[in-house]
Every structure is written in structure tokens, then in C-alpha cells.
Design an enzyme around this catalytic site. Structure first.
Site, PDB file in Angstrom:
ATOM      1  CE1 TYR A 258      -3.780   2.405   0.740  1.00  0.00           C
ATOM      2  CE2 TYR A 258      -2.467   3.138   2.615  1.00  0.00           C
ATOM      3  CZ  TYR A 258      -3.553   3.302   1.770  1.00  0.00           C
ATOM      4  OH  TYR A 258      -4.396   4.373   1.960  1.00  0.00           O
TER       5      TYR A 258
ATOM      6  CE  LYS B 168      -3.763   5.113  -1.441  1.00  0.00           C
ATOM      7  NZ  LYS B 168      -4.809   5.606  -2.377  1.00  0.00           N
TER       8      LYS B 168
END
Length: 296
Positions: A174, A178
Site C-alpha cells: 500500500y 501510494k
């Protein structure tokens, strides 16, 4: 949204991941400010499994019940066909597209040594590819409009995270995704500015079903983030592009990224020992990094 001003009156806005959490809050906030909304959501679970059109349809129902205009889109925006059909839905339904809010995503958290390749690929796909493809198709439309001599005041709001800015233990996939979205935001802003397109990113902190387990103490609401997103997605944000904002509750922070710090130049090739000595001196004069989320 209380105190609506009509700041997005007449604009057509796409919101991905609009069925729940932040996306739902953004869609409702844009509609309250006069925008026509295309609400995209696959209706998947927290880990990306399953599929249902009902979340997007429910948001559309809320908007239309309040007197607004909205249409649901249930396509997979991490595919070329799904992203193309999303942009087409806006153009075919409302005749224009002004703002794209890339928000869709899910989590598959693991420590790195336990992180499966499928978990890596799935998270990179929904976040990075799921930002890239809608942006690509929307940008192609806006470029065509600009080249045809029609004025464009387009806006893109991408969704990054504090995990992408600082890192987050147990979220290697993640955090990498991002961080990639920040790079995509900067490149898109530089490439598309000539066509009247502004591209920014937000790093929101709000209690949603995606964050409730990772950040159990977080009490800020998704609705607290949406006013900034609406402003960035409106014509009122003219001149603001290539920036990243943190938003949590009543706090807005402009995030300042990598920039040159202390430097040393020998004017010739270093030996490893010399390079190490120089690096240590530079580090002693530099600002220490912010701690990674979850680090001890």
C-alpha cells in the site's frame, strides 16, 4: 454538506470508489455544491474480493433524492475498457467532464516477509493502475478539447496517503502504491497544464471501513476531507497544481516533498571510505526523517 455555495455548479465530476467511505462523502459533497456526479464503484470487499453495483446505486439514490443529478458506473477502472467506459459515461450522460477524483482502493496488509505476490499485485493494480487509466482517458479527452479550441478548466484529485509519504509498517504494498501515485500526480501536472488541466493529490486521514482496523483510534470523518477535495475539483482552485495536501478533521497541511539538503562535492571520484565519511557529515547536518507509521 452544510453551507453549500454552488462552487461546482454546472460541473461534471467523476468519483471512483464512490460507494462508501471517502468516495461516498466526496460524491455527496460535489452534488451538494451543484455538480453532476458519475459515481463509480465495483462494490468489492475490503480486500478487493466480490463485486456489487449496489453501493454506487445507493449513493446515486441519495443524490437524486436530494434533488441532485448522478449516474452509477460499475466498471473496473483498473482495466482499459472500464476506464474508457467511465469517461464515456460522463460524456454520454452529461455531455462534458470537468473533474476526476481518483479514490478507489483496498488493503491487503502483511509484513513484508508474509506478503504474497498476489497481495502485492492486487494492491498495486487497484491503486496505481486504477489511478493511471481513468486519468489517461480523461486527459486524452481534455487534450482533444483544448486542441479543438474549446476552453478547458479541468481538475484531477488523486488520493495518496500518509503511508505513501512516510511509510507504514505492515503496509509495504500500500505504501509503495501510494508513493507511486504522488509521482504520477507530479508528472500529470507537468504534462497536462498546457491543456488547462490541474492535477493535485490529497493524503486523507478519516475513519472508514478501510482504516478502522489499521488506525483504531482515528475519529475524523470522511466528510471532513471532502471540502478540500471539492475546492480542488472546482474552477476556484485556479493556479493550484502539482501539490499534495494532508487533510484530517479541521486540519489542512501542504506537504513538502523531496528537495536537496546538505551536499558535498569532491570534484572527483570518492573512495568508499571517503564517500562514507562525507555521507555521515551530511547526515549530521540534515533534518531527520519523520518516523514511519507503526515503527517502534
Amino acid at each position: 454538506m452544510t453551507g453549500a455555495t454552488g462552487i461546482c455548479e454546472g460541473r461534471v465530476v467523476i468519483v471512483t470508489g464512490a460507494g462508501r467511505g471517502l468516495g461516498r462523502a466526496h460524491a455527496l459533497a460535489f452534488a451538494a455544491e451543484g455538480a453532476k456526479v458519475v459515481a463509480n464503484d465495483l462494490g468489492v470487499g475490503l480486500d478487493g474480493a466480490g463485486c456489487s453495483e449496489s453501493p454506487a446505486q445507493q449513493v446515486v439514490g441519495e443524490i437524486t433524492a436530494a434533488g441532485g443529478a448522478a449516474v452509477a458506473h460499475g466498471g473496473d477502472i483498473a482495466t482499459t475498457d472500464g476506464a474508457a467506459s467511465l469517461v464515456a459515461a460522463a460524456l454520454e450522460t452529461y455531455g462534458r467532464l470537468d473533474t476526476l477524483v481518483n479514490n478507489a482502493g483496498f488493503l491487503r496488509d502483511r509484513m513484508l516477509v508474509n506478503l504474497d505476490e498476489d497481495d502485492w499485485d492486487a494492491v498495486m493494480r487497484v491503486h496505481v493502475k486504477g489511478h493511471f487509466l481513468p486519468l489517461k482517458h480523461a486527459a486524452a479527452h481534455w487534450r482533444s478539447e483544448a486542441r479543438a479550441g474549446r476552453p478547458v478548466a479541468a481538475r484531477v484529485v488523486n488520493t495518496t496517503s500518509g503511508a505513501g509519504l512516510l511509510g507504514s509498517v505492515g503496509q509495504g504494498n500500500y505504501a509503495a502504491a501510494k508513493a507511486g501515485i504522488i509521482g504520477l500526480t507530479l508528472v500529470a501536472s507537468a504534462e497536462m497544464g498546457r491543456y488547462g488541466v490541474q492535477v493535485n493529490a490529497i493524503a486523507p486521514a478519516a475513519r472508514t471501513r478501510m482504516t478502522q482496523d489499521t488506525f483504531a483510534g482515528l475519529s475524523a470523518l470522511p466528510e471532513d476531507v471532502s471540502p478540500l477535495v471539492v475546492w480542488l475539483g472546482s474552477a476556484a482552485s485556479t493556479g493550484v497544481t502539482g501539490r499534495v495536501f494532508e487533510a484530517e478533521a479541521g486540519r489542512i497541511t501542504v506537504m513538502e516533498g523531496w528537495r536537496p539538503g546538505p551536499t558535498a562535492d569532491k570534484g572527483a571520484r570518492w573512495t568508499p571510505s571517503e564517500a562514507g565519511e562525507a555521507a555521515r557529515k551530511l547526515l549530521a547536518d540534515s533534518e531527520p526523517p519523520q518516523p514511519v507509521y507503526g515503527a517502534r
